[in-house]
Design a protein around this motif. Sequence first.
Motif, mmCIF file in Angstrom:
data_model
loop_
_atom_site.group_PDB
_atom_site.id
_atom_site.type_symbol
_atom_site.label_atom_id
_atom_site.label_comp_id
_atom_site.label_asym_id
_atom_site.label_seq_id
_atom_site.Cartn_x
_atom_site.Cartn_y
_atom_site.Cartn_z
ATOM 1 N N GLN A 58 14.297 15.206 -1.305
ATOM 2 C CA GLN A 58 13.683 14.761 -2.558
ATOM 3 C C GLN A 58 13.711 13.249 -2.706
ATOM 4 O O GLN A 58 12.895 12.679 -3.411
ATOM 5 C CB GLN A 58 14.413 15.389 -3.746
ATOM 6 N N MET A 60 13.089 11.104 -0.426
ATOM 7 C CA MET A 60 12.122 10.413 0.439
ATOM 8 C C MET A 60 10.984 9.756 -0.336
ATOM 9 O O MET A 60 10.709 8.573 -0.141
ATOM 10 C CB MET A 60 11.584 11.396 1.476
ATOM 11 N N PRO A 61 10.299 10.460 -1.261
ATOM 12 C CA PRO A 61 9.226 9.779 -1.989
ATOM 13 C C PRO A 61 9.715 8.637 -2.872
ATOM 14 O O PRO A 61 8.947 7.737 -3.184
ATOM 15 C CB PRO A 61 8.572 10.883 -2.817
ATOM 16 N N PHE A 62 10.989 8.665 -3.256
ATOM 17 C CA PHE A 62 11.487 7.556 -4.060
ATOM 18 C C PHE A 62 11.638 6.288 -3.224
ATOM 19 O O PHE A 62 11.535 5.186 -3.738
ATOM 20 C CB PHE A 62 12.830 7.921 -4.708
ATOM 21 N N MET A 151 1.949 5.139 -1.354
ATOM 22 C CA MET A 151 3.146 5.978 -1.416
ATOM 23 C C MET A 151 3.034 7.071 -0.355
ATOM 24 O O MET A 151 2.770 8.225 -0.657
ATOM 25 C CB MET A 151 3.292 6.581 -2.812
ATOM 26 N N ASN A 153 4.994 8.633 1.929
ATOM 27 C CA ASN A 153 5.897 9.775 2.046
ATOM 28 C C ASN A 153 5.642 10.487 3.374
ATOM 29 O O ASN A 153 5.412 11.689 3.411
ATOM 30 C CB ASN A 153 5.666 10.724 0.867
#
Lengths: 370, 346
Positions: A58, A60-62, A151, A153
């Motif tokens: 979770q 990773m996208p941050f 973004m 990801n």
Amino acid sequence: MLKTEELRINIGPQHPSTHGVFRMLVTVDGETLVDLKPVFGYLHRNHEQLGEVNSYLQNMPFTDRLDYFNSMINNHAYARSVEMLAGIEVPERAQYIRVIMDELSRILNHATALGFMLGDMGAWQTALLWGLREREKILDLFEYVSGARMMCNYARFGGVARDIDDYFITETRKLMDGLPHYFDDFEGLLTNSEILLARARNIGVLPKDLALSYSVTGPVLRASGVPYDIRRAEPYAVYDRFDFDIPVGTVGDVYDRFLVRIAEMRQAYRILEQAFQQLPEASGGHINPKVKQQSLKPPIGEAYARVESPKGELGFYLVSDGTGNAYRYKVRAPSFINLTALADMCKGYKLADAMVILGSIDIVMGEVDR
Amino acid sequence: MTLANRQGTGVVVPVERNDQRFRAGQGTAAGLSIVFRKFRKALFGKPNSDRSDTEGQFNVQYPEERLALPEAYRNMPILLFDDATGHELCTSCFQCERVCPPQVIHITQAKDPATGKPVPSAAEFIIEYDTCMSCGYCAEVCPFDAIKMDHDYELSTSNHPELDVNYNRLLRPVSYYETIAPTLWNDVRESAMKKLQNNIKRRPGAIGVDHGQKVGAKAAPAAVARPAEPAGGGASAVAPAAKRASVAAIGKSMSEERLAKLQSIRAANQSKRGGAGAPIDTAHAVEADVAVQPSTAQVAAPDAATPGSVAPGATGPVAAVGTNMSEEKRAKLEAIRAAKRAQEGE
């Protein structure tokens, strides 16, 4: 003798030349800058705490949202640190894909950073658009392969989310055909331009020893004459297989940083060429299929993995307590540490130079404040 | 030499500062020559459509022209339902809810009204579009291929609560997803349909085909403003504005004369649009009805977009298909389309 008085001025936090919400508390004597205090934290998003609450996947996208120009490299660095923590093997092909994305990202970042720096010098928009032109095309490629422009990801533990196909390779090749001309044009337009020379030469000098003691990394350090590049010093992924040079500066001023970045774009191009040459021979798929993504629980331990991001050493430190989320999560953000040297780089120069020096460090506030 | 044994070489190169050779005016002259060369190309060269070309004009006149979006493009999640049976693919397994990093997916499982036991279908499904970070994990983890990432990026609204998108407005027919991502869907179609057939057997009554209408009935009227959209994506670009606005609240806290003025303006606008003006609320009701049955018109939509010849007026995802693919993928797509045409021709 005229009596003069020092004056304190706030530049920012909302100022077009501060590259985000960043405040400089400046003390000037006439036009000359006596002291500068950087004030940051306006863009704090609690990233490190979020990383300890979220599961490993979770988060990773941050990491995309740290340095939003180089989400590919952020993903790579974070995935590498989790892989180190959990002892995951990455297939060769995935490593090559990561390297390709990293180097595309480096070209993108340097082109944009130089554009913004020239914008700070007063070449408002024109030079910036030169940088953005190439960025746009690279973002199209990222969009094709990952689904999003900025973004991305894209990295996963043990590989990348999606394999690259022939279309991507031919399109990148097409883009690369134009890149040397682009570098030549960029350099021809700007390198000897009188405005750039007047605003950049011998401005913002950061001596070698000071740079080292500030633990500055990336192009800023190399412009000060230290040939330190993590791709060479501690080769990760497959970087030990490529021929590339490390450009260094001699004086350590803004002009050297400009030249080092252009030279690095050319080196990134060299690496890309070799990576595409070697890619068909690489073994394995785009991802290690044995790795659990969602329910990854690394064994108890700690790991620190670092990569050479276009801004410097980007490292992720993770401590695992054996559960699904990290016990401690720390980001070593290059922009943040490079920014601390700003005060010493600016002292003694004119107030207007402070903007140019700030631009030459190439900061992204998303990464500084986290 | 094998790849693994390869050793890269490289040296440290000090950058050339050109201190000695520098002459006043030289840089400006060199720069201007490049500027003029580019200027000439931009004026007299032919406009480039291929973005990998490095010189010339690259303008895209946005609302009229759009860049093709790659199939993998992800914006906001949507849910799929089967065209033929009307069954939703979602079984409320909660995988997406669990993986969602900003935790914006909220699912309620459907229950059999007779026995009270859970049924593999969702009774309620809400995604907060305003907080969604478009990471695409939900689509990645979904074992039933029920949740996918949409290509529609024109989602701006002046009504914030509308962004808590409920089941009604998340549902799209499979044929819609097929138009925006044909090869991606083709890869998973068989397994997805097989799993769906298994799940249909476990769904008693109308559960799984009601498209969340019972949710819609309970929700505030504003939230129903945009029901499940018909296929083709472009439809959303045609006339969304008229549907969305919920103007009922305006006028409450106004003086008499201002209200009169507002009403006269509205009346004038109405007559300008040429509509005698069906009240907005009834319009909603009609649309909601349409959404219940997947009509045949929706299924026909994908055929309109053959590669190379894009129908005029077709905007958004439809235009993208086929223009942005590798040869191999395009051939695959052609084969899929041909098979489909043959099937419909029978």
